[in-house]
Write a protein that holds these residues in place. Structure first.
Motif, PDB file in Angstrom:
ATOM      1  N   TRP A 191       1.083  -1.411  -0.009  1.00 35.16           N
ATOM      2  CA  TRP A 191      -0.083   0.005   0.016  1.00 35.16           C
ATOM      3  C   TRP A 191       1.129   1.341   0.111  1.00 35.16           C
ATOM      4  CZ3 TRP A 191      -5.638   0.430   1.056  1.00 35.16           C
ATOM      5  CH2 TRP A 191      -6.016  -0.790   1.280  1.00 35.16           C
ATOM      6  N   ILE A 192       0.434   2.479  -0.540  1.00 37.31           N
ATOM      7  CA  ILE A 192       1.105   3.655  -0.667  1.00 37.31           C
ATOM      8  C   ILE A 192       0.328   4.617   0.097  1.00 37.31           C
ATOM      9  CG2 ILE A 192       0.334   4.111  -3.060  1.00 37.31           C
ATOM     10  CD1 ILE A 192       2.966   5.732  -3.335  1.00 37.31           C
ATOM     11  N   GLY A 214      -3.352  10.208   6.466  1.00 32.74           N
ATOM     12  CA  GLY A 214      -3.607  10.491   4.859  1.00 32.74           C
ATOM     13  C   GLY A 214      -4.604   9.310   4.247  1.00 32.74           C
ATOM     14  N   THR A 215      -4.618   9.335   3.142  1.00 37.30           N
ATOM     15  CA  THR A 215      -5.373   8.448   2.073  1.00 37.30           C
ATOM     16  C   THR A 215      -4.347   7.207   1.813  1.00 37.30           C
ATOM     17  OG1 THR A 215      -6.965   9.930   1.515  1.00 37.30           O
ATOM     18  CG2 THR A 215      -6.687   7.977   0.233  1.00 37.30           C
ATOM     19  N   TRP A 216      -4.687   6.028   2.028  1.00 38.62           N
ATOM     20  CA  TRP A 216      -3.887   4.993   1.608  1.00 38.62           C
ATOM     21  C   TRP A 216      -4.314   4.191   0.525  1.00 38.62           C
ATOM     22  CZ3 TRP A 216       1.186   3.293   3.572  1.00 38.62           C
ATOM     23  CH2 TRP A 216       1.687   4.129   4.522  1.00 38.62           C
ATOM     24  N   LEU A 217      -3.822   3.826  -0.534  1.00 31.09           N
ATOM     25  CA  LEU A 217      -4.415   2.973  -1.645  1.00 31.09           C
ATOM     26  C   LEU A 217      -3.668   1.700  -1.640  1.00 31.09           C
ATOM     27  CD1 LEU A 217      -4.214   5.619  -4.448  1.00 31.09           C
ATOM     28  CD2 LEU A 217      -5.984   5.177  -3.037  1.00 31.09           C
ATOM     29  N   ALA A 241      -2.495   1.656  -6.463  1.00 29.02           N
ATOM     30  CA  ALA A 241      -1.315   2.312  -6.369  1.00 29.02           C
ATOM     31  C   ALA A 241      -0.452   2.669  -7.737  1.00 29.02           C
ATOM     32  CB  ALA A 241       0.000   1.903  -5.537  1.00 29.02           C
ATOM     33  N   VAL A 242      -0.318   1.940  -8.645  1.00 29.26           N
ATOM     34  CA  VAL A 242       0.503   1.925  -9.765  1.00 29.26           C
ATOM     35  C   VAL A 242      -0.281   3.043 -10.738  1.00 29.26           C
ATOM     36  CG1 VAL A 242       1.367   0.811 -12.005  1.00 29.26           C
ATOM     37  CG2 VAL A 242       1.641  -0.026  -9.790  1.00 29.26           C
ATOM     38  N   ASP A 247       5.864   0.786  -9.249  1.00 32.71           N
ATOM     39  CA  ASP A 247       5.700  -0.396  -9.518  1.00 32.71           C
ATOM     40  C   ASP A 247       6.862  -1.273  -9.222  1.00 32.71           C
ATOM     41  OD1 ASP A 247       4.553  -2.407 -10.752  1.00 32.71           O
ATOM     42  OD2 ASP A 247       5.312  -2.298 -12.704  1.00 32.71           O
ATOM     43  N   GLU A 248       7.908  -0.938  -9.376  1.00 35.60           N
ATOM     44  CA  GLU A 248       9.279  -1.816  -8.785  1.00 35.60           C
ATOM     45  C   GLU A 248       9.237  -1.957  -7.430  1.00 35.60           C
ATOM     46  OE1 GLU A 248      12.418  -0.089 -12.281  1.00 35.60           O
ATOM     47  OE2 GLU A 248      12.636   0.678 -10.271  1.00 35.60           O
ATOM     48  N   GLN A 249       9.034  -1.001  -6.510  1.00 33.71           N
ATOM     49  CA  GLN A 249       9.034  -1.236  -5.329  1.00 33.71           C
ATOM     50  C   GLN A 249       7.919  -1.886  -4.610  1.00 33.71           C
ATOM     51  OE1 GLN A 249      11.743   0.511  -4.034  1.00 33.71           O
ATOM     52  NE2 GLN A 249      12.036   1.061  -6.250  1.00 33.71           N
TER      53      GLN A 249
END
Length: 219
Positions: A23-24, A75-78, A83-84, A99-101
Motif C-alpha cells: 500500500w502507498i 492520510g489516504t492509503w491505496l 497504487a500504480v 511498480d518496482e517498489q
C-alpha cells in the motif's frame, strides 16, 4: 490497517511511505506533485477501474484513510492494485519506480523487509561495539571518524563505493547481504585484522555471497 508496518522508500531524495503489503500513502505522494488523491479518485476512469476491480476480485477494501498526523502514517492509503495507476497520474517515471517498489515489497522476498532492516541495524551496532572494544584493548580510543571509516568499508564491500547509502531504500537481498558483511566484519575485528586485511576479506566474502545468485539466475 494500511498504516501498519510503514516503510519509507526514497525517490529522488524524498521518502514515500509504503507498507509491507505494498500500500502507498497517496496523500503524501500527491502532495509532492502538487495534487490531492481525492482529485484522482473522482475521475470517471478511476471509478470505472474500481468497478472493474470489484467485478474481478470482489468488494474488498482498496482505499483506507487515517486521521493520524502525516508523520505517523496519516492520510489516504491505496491498495497496491490502485497504487500504480495512481502513480501514473502523478508521473510516468514515478509510476515505474512505484511498480518496482511494490513488486519488491510483495514478491521480492519471503522474509519481512522490516526484520531485515532491523537485522542490518543490529549488525551495525554490533560492529561498532567490536571496533570500540578492539581499540580499547589496544590502548586506543575510538573517535567518530573511526566509525565513519568502518561504515565506508562496509559500503565498499557491499556496493563497491564508499559513499553513504540510504538503507531504507535497499531491497531485501541488499539488506541481507549488508547484515552478513557487518557480522563478518565484527568477527574480523575480534581477530585483530587491520583495515586493509578486513577490506580484502570482506570484499571476497561479499562476492562469494553473490556468486550463487548469479549462477542461479543464469541457470
Amino acid at each position: 490497517m494500511a498504516t501498519s508496518n510503514v516503510i519509507p522508500l526514497q525517490y529522488e531524495g524524498q521518502a514515500y511511505s509504503f507498507n509491507a503489503a505494498g500500500w502507498i500513502n497517496a496523500t503524501e505522494a500527491a502532495k509532492r506533485f502538487g495534487k490531492e488523491p481525492a482529485q484522482w479518485l473522482r475521475l470517471p476512469e478511476t471509478k470505472a477501474y474500481l468497478l472493474g476491480l470489484e467485478r474481478r476480485y470482489g468488494e474488498i477494501t482498496y482505499v483506507e484513510t487515517s486521521r493520524a498526523r502525516m508523520d505517523r502514517g496519516g492520510g489516504t492509503w491505496l491498495h497496491p492494485r490502485l497504487a500504480v495507476p495512481f502513480a501514473r497520474w502523478l508521473s510516468i517515471d514515478f509510476e515505474i519506480w512505484c511498480d518496482e517498489q511494490i513488486d519488491r515489497l510483495i514478491h521480492g522476498s519471503a522474509e519481512n523487509w522490516q526484520l531485515l532492516r532491523d537485522s542490518a541495524a543490529i549488525g551495525y551496532r554490533g560492529m561498532c561495539d567490536a571496533l570500540q572494544l578492539t581499540r580499547e584493548a589496544q590502548g586506543k580510543s575510538a573517535a567518530r571518524h573511526h566509525f565513519i571509516n568502518e561504515a565506508r568499508l562496509i559500503n565498499i564491500a557491499v556496493f563497491g563505493q564508499a559513499k553513504g547509502v540510504d538503507r531504507d531504500s535497499l531491497s531485501p537481498a541488499e539488506l541481507r547481504l549488508l547484515a552478513l558483511i557487518e557480522q563478518r566484519d565484527t568477527f574480523l575485528l575480534g581477530r585483530g585484522l587491520d583495515y586493509q586485511q578486513r577490506k580484502q576479506e570482506l570484499t571476497r566474502y561479499a562476492q562469494e555471497q553473490l556468486i550463487p545468485k548469479l549462477q542461479g539466475g543464469a541457470a
